[in-house]
Design a protein around this motif. Structure first.
Motif, mmCIF file in Angstrom:
data_model
loop_
_atom_site.group_PDB
_atom_site.id
_atom_site.type_symbol
_atom_site.label_atom_id
_atom_site.label_comp_id
_atom_site.label_asym_id
_atom_site.label_seq_id
_atom_site.Cartn_x
_atom_site.Cartn_y
_atom_site.Cartn_z
ATOM 1 N N MET A 70 47.179 36.477 54.756
ATOM 2 C CA MET A 70 46.279 36.776 55.817
ATOM 3 C C MET A 70 45.554 38.085 55.447
ATOM 4 O O MET A 70 45.896 38.835 54.707
ATOM 5 C CB MET A 70 47.071 37.038 57.295
ATOM 6 N N PRO A 71 44.215 37.876 55.991
ATOM 7 C CA PRO A 71 43.167 39.240 55.725
ATOM 8 C C PRO A 71 43.778 40.427 56.197
ATOM 9 O O PRO A 71 44.631 40.613 57.376
ATOM 10 C CB PRO A 71 41.975 38.841 56.469
ATOM 11 N N ASP A 72 43.827 41.469 55.463
ATOM 12 C CA ASP A 72 43.962 42.772 55.926
ATOM 13 C C ASP A 72 42.952 43.498 56.634
ATOM 14 O O ASP A 72 41.950 42.633 56.974
ATOM 15 C CB ASP A 72 44.241 43.725 54.794
ATOM 16 N N LEU A 73 43.160 44.710 57.239
ATOM 17 C CA LEU A 73 41.970 45.122 58.237
ATOM 18 C C LEU A 73 40.604 45.273 57.626
ATOM 19 O O LEU A 73 39.738 44.779 58.637
ATOM 20 C CB LEU A 73 42.380 46.625 58.750
ATOM 21 N N ILE A 79 34.806 40.197 57.420
ATOM 22 C CA ILE A 79 34.304 39.061 58.343
ATOM 23 C C ILE A 79 33.387 38.978 59.525
ATOM 24 O O ILE A 79 32.450 38.496 59.859
ATOM 25 C CB ILE A 79 35.591 38.366 58.641
ATOM 26 N N GLY A 80 33.784 40.157 60.335
ATOM 27 C CA GLY A 80 33.121 40.312 61.592
ATOM 28 C C GLY A 80 31.763 40.775 61.260
ATOM 29 O O GLY A 80 30.678 40.186 61.940
ATOM 30 N N LYS A 81 31.579 41.854 60.146
ATOM 31 C CA LYS A 81 30.182 42.064 59.833
ATOM 32 C C LYS A 81 29.357 40.859 59.278
ATOM 33 O O LYS A 81 28.230 40.683 59.588
ATOM 34 C CB LYS A 81 30.300 43.232 58.963
ATOM 35 N N TYR A 82 30.062 40.238 58.375
ATOM 36 C CA TYR A 82 29.191 39.009 57.734
ATOM 37 C C TYR A 82 28.767 38.068 58.916
ATOM 38 O O TYR A 82 27.635 37.443 58.678
ATOM 39 C CB TYR A 82 30.313 38.282 56.808
ATOM 40 N N LEU A 92 22.380 36.838 50.498
ATOM 41 C CA LEU A 92 22.106 38.342 49.690
ATOM 42 C C LEU A 92 23.649 38.340 49.252
ATOM 43 O O LEU A 92 24.146 38.729 48.123
ATOM 44 C CB LEU A 92 21.488 39.217 50.146
ATOM 45 N N VAL A 93 24.368 38.397 50.397
ATOM 46 C CA VAL A 93 25.930 38.876 50.089
ATOM 47 C C VAL A 93 26.500 38.147 49.492
ATOM 48 O O VAL A 93 27.400 38.266 48.505
ATOM 49 C CB VAL A 93 26.624 39.100 51.484
#
Length: 246
Positions: A70-73, A79-82, A92-93
């Protein structure tokens, strides 16, 4: 996936394979193939949907199976920013990530006795906050105990015979520069590898170790109001004597 366990759970809950297939919007044949084997490879999203429908933990159907971590913090924040980026920004990312993954794949093999630092093609490239794509830098292996956190390839003979033209100089950012130390200095829009000295009047001298190239020395008067930026201290095996007359 342990198909026998899936079959057992379906029997316990009184759910037929065709009913579960209807809930998952997949063919019944797909589920029949799962329950016949205990080592069936199953798409992780499919497994999660099965677990959700049957209200059982995913570990229930797995035995000696490495589940995706599972993703860490930090990863959740990424993910939220993306997701808030525009489509062009996402592209670009994606480009940056593909570039970095390619660099990692081509990086020299790292052992416990070594570490990887960036080697910049020129001292000027070392001044970038984020290296540009292309030939600005490559991965470089140094002993794990080295204090260096980046390296530069030297262009020119002004620091001969201590630092040779075309050689690699190991450097460390954030070090305090004392008289006689060699560093990478940003002066008048140019990056220079020079020996530092400050006289009693506060004037700064940036010397070429090769005194035949004293024409490349830099002198900055204390009253000039010029800010000198040091991007890193060059790590040398031995100290360089300062010029006798200055």
């Amino acid at each position: 996936m342990r198909g026998s366990m899936l079959k057992e759970v379906l029997q316990e809950q009184g759910i037929s394979i065709s009913e579960l297939a209807r809930r998952l919007n997949v063919s019944a044949q797909t589920l029949y193939s799962m329950v016949k084997r205990d080592n069936q490879k199953v798409d992780f999203d499919m497994m999660m949907h099965i677990c959700q429908q049957l209200d059982v933990p995913v570990e229930h159907f797995c035995e000696d199976t490495a589940l995706p971590k599972m993703p860490d913090l930090r990863e959740w924040q990424f993910i939220g920013k993306y997701r808030r980026l525009s489509e062009g920004s996402k592209q670009l990312v994606d480009l940056v990530m593909e570039h970095e993954l390619g660099r990692d794949a081509a990086a020299p093999e790292k052992s416990d006795d070594t570490k990887i630092i960036p080697l910049y093609a020129t001292p000027a490239a070392a001044g970038y906050a984020s290296p540009a794509f292309g030939d600005d830098y490559e991965d470089y292996s140094v002993p794990s105990g080295s204090a260096a956190d980046f390296a530069v390839r030297i262009d020119g003979d002004s620091m001969e015979p201590y630092i040779h033209d075309g050689s690699v100089a190991l450097c460390k950012r954030g070090e305090i520069i004392h008289d006689g130390d060699v560093g990478l200095f940003f002066v008048d829009g140019d990056m220079k590898c020079k020996q530092y000295c400050q006289d009693y009047s506060g004037n700064v001298h940036l010397f070429s170790a090769n005194r035949d190239r004293s024409d490349a020395d830099v002198f900055i008067k204390a009253s000039a109001g010029i800010t000198i930026m040091c991007f890193g201290k060059v790590l040398l095996d031995k100290s360089i004597p300062l010029p006798e007359s200055r």
